[in-house]
Design an enzyme around this catalytic site. Structure first.
Site, PDB file in Angstrom:
ATOM      1  CE  LYS B  48       4.676   8.172 -10.832  1.00 12.89           C
ATOM      2  NZ  LYS B  48       5.129   8.301  -9.440  1.00 12.89           N
ATOM      3  CB  ALA B  49       5.678  13.694  -8.499  1.00 13.69           C
ATOM      4  CB  CYS B 133      10.142  12.599  -3.539  1.00 11.54           C
ATOM      5  SG  CYS B 133      10.454  10.938  -4.189  1.00 11.54           S
ATOM      6  CB  THR B 196       6.938   7.313   2.274  1.00 12.22           C
ATOM      7  OG1 THR B 196       7.883   7.916   1.389  1.00 12.22           O
ATOM      8  CG2 THR B 196       5.704   6.899   1.502  1.00 12.22           C
ATOM      9  N   GLY B 220       1.481   2.828   4.528  1.00 11.17           N
ATOM     10  CA  GLY B 220       0.546   1.810   5.001  1.00 11.17           C
ATOM     11  C   GLY B 220       0.238   1.976   6.480  1.00 11.17           C
ATOM     12  N   GLY B 268      -3.596   6.523   0.179  1.00  8.55           N
ATOM     13  CA  GLY B 268      -2.520   6.080  -0.705  1.00  8.55           C
ATOM     14  C   GLY B 268      -2.509   4.578  -0.878  1.00  8.55           C
ATOM     15  CB  THR B 269      -0.684   2.020   1.079  1.00  9.60           C
ATOM     16  OG1 THR B 269       0.497   2.837   1.130  1.00  9.60           O
ATOM     17  CG2 THR B 269      -0.274   0.571   0.968  1.00  9.60           C
TER      18      THR B 269
END
Lengths: 258, 317
Positions: B48-49, B133, B196, B220, B268-269
């Site tokens: 994670k960031a 982000c 995203t 997604g 990811g998703t």
């Protein structure tokens, strides 16, 4: 991830469904207050699973029951599952309601869709010889659920917002000093305003646990989507993961305001 | 009888045993997923960031489901670089895989300081620079939409660290190839893409946005065609390797990204739907290669590019 077979699925109140499923293999470990993370459909249209609390487990028949409210597209799809359909389920997941074997009397408080986890808890507490009193709250008689089932394990006190069943008002109406003096512990699940009110009333009087509800992503602690403000081990307040560190938290750790 | 497929790939100085890694923000710091499977199965791990100071993150709701995807607005919640180095990263050394740490910031100074401390810690084998982000007001996206500003940040961070630098690009730009060229020229060793897409959903019953901070990042399967196009476009604009991501749900999706020009992929998703998504995708890619007589998965990188054809990068401006 396990596959379960739907063995029964019926409406038990307005928009409230009861789904019973049977484990195809071994019944996984479970504890009251944990939740199942359920895929409502195959394919990519509805990706995210729906977290639904365990309501009752019958280990002899390997059957597990959930009660949920149809409140969106995901639960609508789930409501269309028929007897014999298979369900893709993760869990039971999350932290459960701890049972303290030395307790004599436990107070259970459920509001609306927070009532179902109280049933397995009441069963297990009663099984340990702990006296159970359950306070349940609903919008109206039309949404009332599980009162009869809970009555098997102790006294049930009912409150409705419109007074159509039991006493008119909130669950806190019943939380008199007299009742609190008898309770060694409380366990509560319901909407945030109810939990916040319960925490306020119980403060310095009775120790207990709150089961929180937040919109979830992964359900297993990866995404940090379902956080709630709570005290961290170092005493500061931060966002903690409801799915992995909860959904059950010691009541004094949960922070509702600020 | 069974032909062995060489699944290894190279990203800058990192040799990965297979091309699949979890995407940053979709795997926390690895501890949670280690309950489900042996992390050594993965090609790499991207955690994670991490920011210089602890970040509380955004209010809830932070996630919402959308057709074929989801919106998230976590807001870079993390305990800060000191605790990340002290408490979150050391356990990952138990596993046989490179550890990539995502670095976020608000200004050149804190990006550089965070990156330097992670690089010096010995717990990061590469850094992924988060300039994309979309969910914090002041958290990197301002570096991700301007090629000159991005290049300046990349060159400062690159000068401060000893490990390879991967730069994660935002799709929320007019010309992603220009961004890619700028960060490559500034010293990026690899590019990861895409972060995203900024999206929004409104709860019409409540007449307000579903996400507390109003907008969120869309991920997604819904974003996959955009991600594939952008990887294809950037692969023609730069020479550094690309880690492709955006809606990968299965092995075939991952193969598609490789063919578009990615040397590795991030998932990811899909991890939120199925905890076993990454190991399943690795197995599915290997099976696909075996069934299609592909001896080395790395040979798939960029094969979809039209030889002698027009450059899509020039067409989409």
């Amino acid at each position: 991830m396990t596959i379960w077979k739907v063995t029964d699925h019926v409406a038990i109140a307005d928009q409230m469904m009861r789904l019973t499923m049977e484990a195809e293999g071994e019944l996984p470990d479970y504890r009251p207050g944990q939740f199942l993370h359920i895929r409502v459909t195959d394919g990519f249209d509805h990706l995210l699973r729906r977290p639904i609390s365990l309501c009752l487990v019958e280990p002899d028949t390997k059957q597990l029951t959930i009660v949920y409210r149809i409140s969106g597209k995901g639960t609508k799809l789930l409501s269309e599952k028929r007897k014999g359909d298979r369900l893709d389920v993760l869990g039971p997941l999350g932290q459960s309601f701890p049972i303290h074997t030395g307790d004599r009397h436990a107070l259970l408080i459920g509001g609306g869709i927070g009532v179902p986890p109280m049933l397995e808890l009441a069963k297990q507490l009663a099984g340990k010889g702990i006296r159970v009193t359950t306070i349940v709250g609903f919008q109206s008689a039309k949404q009332a659920i599980l009162i009869e089932e809970l009555s098997a394990y102790g006294e049930v006190l009912v409150a409705t917002n419109d007074g159509s069943l039991g006493r008119q008002g909130l669950v806190t109406e019943y939380m008199t000093d007299g009742l609190l003096a008898l309770a060694d512990r409380f366990y509560a699940c319901g909407p945030s305003p109810m939990l916040s009110a319960v925490q306020r009333v119980m403060q310095d009087k009775v120790d207990g646990y709150l089961s929180l509800e937040e919109r979830m992503g992964c359900g297993i602690g990866l995404c940090a989507g379902c956080v709630h403000k709570a005290k961290l081990p170092d005493g500061t307040v931060g966002y903690r993961k409801v799915c992995k560190e909860g959904p059950v938290f010691p009541a004094q750790e949960v922070v509702f305001h600020g | 009888m069974d032909k062995r497929v060489d699944m290894s790939v190279q990203i800058a100085d990192l040799r990965l045993k297979n091309p699949v890694m979890p995407a940053s923000g979709c795997f926390a710091f690895g501890k949670e997923m280690a309950d489900w499977y042996d992390l050594s199965l993965l090609g790499a791990i991207v955690v994670k960031a991490t920011t210089l100071e602890p970040r509380l993150g955004n209010p809830t709701p932070r996630v919402a489901e959308t057709p074929g995807g989801m919106l998230n607005a976590i807001g870079l919640q993390n305990p800060g670089v000191e605790k990340v180095i002290g408490e979150e990263l050391p356990h990952l050394r138990k596993y046989d895989l490179p550890v990539i740490v995502n670095v976020a910031g608000t200004a050149i100074e804190d990006y550089v300081e965070t990156a330097k401390r992670l690089s010096d810690s010995g717990y990061a084998d590469a850094l992924e620079l988060n300039i994309s982000c979309p969910n914090v007001k002041c958290g990197g996206i301002q570096f991700g939409v301007d090629p000159i500003v991005a290049a300046e940040l990349v060159s400062h961070v690159k000068a401060a660290i000893k490990v390879p630098l991967i730069v994660k690009l935002s799709p929320n730009v007019t010309d992603i190839a220009e961004m890619a060229r700028a960060v490559e020229a500034a010293g990026a060793d690899a590019i990861s893409m895409i972060n995203t897409l900024v999206g929004m959903s409104i709860d019409i019953a409540k007449r307000k946005p579903l996400i507390a901070i109003e907008t969120g990042g869309l991920s997604g399967p819904a974003v996959k065609p955009i991600a594939v196009r952008m990887v294809y476009q950037v692969a023609q604009a730069v020479k550094v390797p690309i880690i492709g991501m955006g809606g990968i749900m299965n092995g075939e999706d991952a193969i598609e990204f490789m063919m578009a020009g990615a040397s590795a992929v991030a998932v990811g998703t899909a991890n939120f739907v199925d905890p076993y998504a990454c190991p399943n995708i690795i197995a599915q890619m290997e099976t696909w290669c075996r069934e299609h007589d592909v001896e080395r998965v790395a040979d798939l990188t960029g094969v979809a590019r039209k030889q002698g054809g027009f450059l899509v990068a020039d067409r989409i401006r």
